[in-house]
Design a protein around this motif. Structure first.
Motif, short mmCIF file in Angstrom:
data_model
loop_
_atom_site.label_atom_id
_atom_site.label_comp_id
_atom_site.label_asym_id
_atom_site.label_seq_id
_atom_site.Cartn_x
_atom_site.Cartn_y
_atom_site.Cartn_z
N UNK A 52 8.31 -49.98 -55.74
CA UNK A 52 9.03 -50.08 -57.15
C UNK A 52 10.50 -49.35 -57.01
N UNK A 53 11.24 -49.57 -57.90
CA UNK A 53 12.79 -49.00 -57.87
C UNK A 53 13.16 -48.67 -59.34
N UNK A 54 13.91 -47.64 -59.38
CA UNK A 54 14.65 -47.20 -60.82
C UNK A 54 16.10 -47.06 -60.57
N UNK A 55 16.57 -47.59 -61.75
CA UNK A 55 17.83 -47.19 -61.71
C UNK A 55 18.33 -46.72 -63.38
N UNK A 56 18.84 -45.54 -63.18
CA UNK A 56 19.21 -44.83 -64.74
C UNK A 56 20.64 -45.01 -64.59
N UNK A 57 21.16 -45.65 -65.56
CA UNK A 57 22.62 -45.85 -65.77
C UNK A 57 23.25 -45.80 -67.07
N UNK A 58 24.04 -44.76 -67.44
CA UNK A 58 24.67 -44.42 -68.61
C UNK A 58 25.67 -45.63 -68.82
N UNK A 59 26.01 -46.16 -69.88
CA UNK A 59 26.98 -46.99 -70.52
C UNK A 59 27.90 -46.24 -71.23
N UNK A 60 29.20 -45.80 -70.40
CA UNK A 60 30.01 -45.07 -71.33
C UNK A 60 31.51 -45.78 -71.43
N UNK A 61 32.38 -45.28 -72.60
CA UNK A 61 33.56 -45.88 -72.71
C UNK A 61 34.10 -45.37 -74.05
N UNK B 130 19.95 -47.86 -56.97
CA UNK B 130 18.77 -47.90 -57.38
C UNK B 130 17.73 -46.74 -56.37
N UNK B 131 17.04 -46.08 -57.10
CA UNK B 131 16.24 -45.22 -56.01
C UNK B 131 14.75 -45.58 -56.10
N UNK B 132 13.99 -45.47 -55.14
CA UNK B 132 12.72 -45.96 -54.90
C UNK B 132 11.84 -44.83 -55.73
N UNK B 133 10.79 -45.43 -56.28
CA UNK B 133 9.85 -44.65 -56.96
C UNK B 133 9.09 -45.30 -57.94
N UNK B 134 7.94 -44.71 -58.43
CA UNK B 134 7.35 -45.37 -59.61
C UNK B 134 8.11 -45.67 -60.75
#
Ligand SMILES: Nc1nc2c(ncn2[C@@H]2O[C@H](COP(=O)(O)OP(=O)(O)OP(=O)(O)O)[C@@H](O)[C@H]2O)c(=O)[nH]1
Length: 298
Positions: free
Chosen positions: A2-11, A169-173
């Protein structure tokens, strides 16, 4: 894996951040309006596709990003992670790069987070020159991981956007259950509206043993109606009878009053379906409390 991606939507305000979040999730969770600063708090959307869980953080339009960005990025990403993996900087194809956007870029640079530039509203683009000017102005200021022309309105460019984010993406639960959509102001508000109508109409008959779960909240393709399925959970069979009322009259009254408020709040016609379920002792069960959205810190 599993992979995760934390992403901020800015503007800066009004460029379409909330619209983008809604489009990416296919679900109306963020309030969109033509008034700047509609988004008052961060809104987190969660989307799980295959192995990857995207945690998308919508943010209020930034007026003074310089002093706030560092803190804000960390805070937005939640307590469990110290930072986001990537940033989507949303801008419109039209007009110059503003001072606020320059400051935002400085902040992103300081944080050292990779950023993808999403050039929004290309559905209104008559000829490409305008957009190219904007892109080269941005490219001169910051080394973006990618530049993706998009339309949050029509959905153009969404696949490309996901594709460009993939390397970060980073790997992890996964952090959230895979069917999570949001940590959600709007759903919470809709649930609160229903609860308010329940309490008003039933007063003392049903004590505080009810909870409202919003099971589904989806805007139709044509954007003209939102379908909401809600479950009212109560503690006893006898309560269920009272909530439903004679030939369903009470439930109908509650649902109609709630629908009118929800329509006003979301500014869209609403098809609200309500069910009543009995869950004995739900208030004493940790698991059920969590399912109903009560957190330890709240
Ligand atoms: N034509 C067009 N309009 C868009 C698009 N995306 C957003 N808009 C419109 O732009 C306005 C602002 O959209 P929002 O999504 O509320 O913008 P925001 O950046 O979240 O605004 P803040 O909450 O003020 O930060 C709304 O009127 C949207 O309908 C797009 O792709 N095309």
């Amino acid at each position: 894996m599993p992979k995760n991606l934390f992403v901020s939507i800015v503007g800066r305000p009004n460029v379409g951040k909330s619209s983008l979040l809604n489009r990416l999730l296919g679900e109306k969770i963020a309030i969109v309006s033509d008034k700047p600063q509609t988004t008052r708090n961060r809104i987190t959307g969660v989307l799980t596709e295959g192995e990857t869980q995207y945690v998308l953080i919508d943010t209020p339009g930034l007026h003074k990003p310089k002093s706030k960005l560092g803190k804000f990025m960390v805070k937005q990403a939640g307590d469990s992670v110290s930072d986001v993996d990537a940033v989507i900087l949303v801008t419109e194809w039209e007009g110059p790069v503003t001072g606020a956007e320059r400051e935002l870029l400085e902040g992103i640079e300081r944080c050292g987070v990779p950023a993808v530039l999403a050039v929004n509203k290309i559905d209104t683009l008559a000829e490409k020159t305008g957009m190219l000017q904007k892109i080269s102005a941005f490219a001169a200021l910051f080394e973006f991981a990618a530049v993706v022309p998009i339309s949050a309105r029509t959905g153009e460019g969404m696949d490309e956007l996901f594709h460009e984010l993939d390397p970060f993406c980073t790997e992890g639960e996964h952090f959230f259950p895979d069917d999570t959509l949001t940590d959600q102001p709007e759903r919470a508000v809709v649930a609160e509206i229903l609860r308010e109508k329940l309490l008003r109409n039933l007063r003392d008959e049903i004590p505080h043993g009810t909870a409202v779960l919003i099971e589904r909240m989806r805007e139709r393709e044509d954007g003209k109606m939102i379908d909401i399925d809600a479950t009212i959970v109560c503690e006893r069979e006898s309560h269920k009878g009272i909530i439903i009322g004679k030939r369903g009259a009470m439930l109908k009254k509650i649902a109609t009053e709630a629908r009118l408020d929800i329509e006003r709040f979301l500014d869209i016609p609403c098809n609200l379906q309500c069910w009543v379920k009995v869950r004995e002792g739900w208030r004493d069960s940790d698991t059920q409390l969590k399912n109903f959205g009560f957190r330890e810190d709240s």
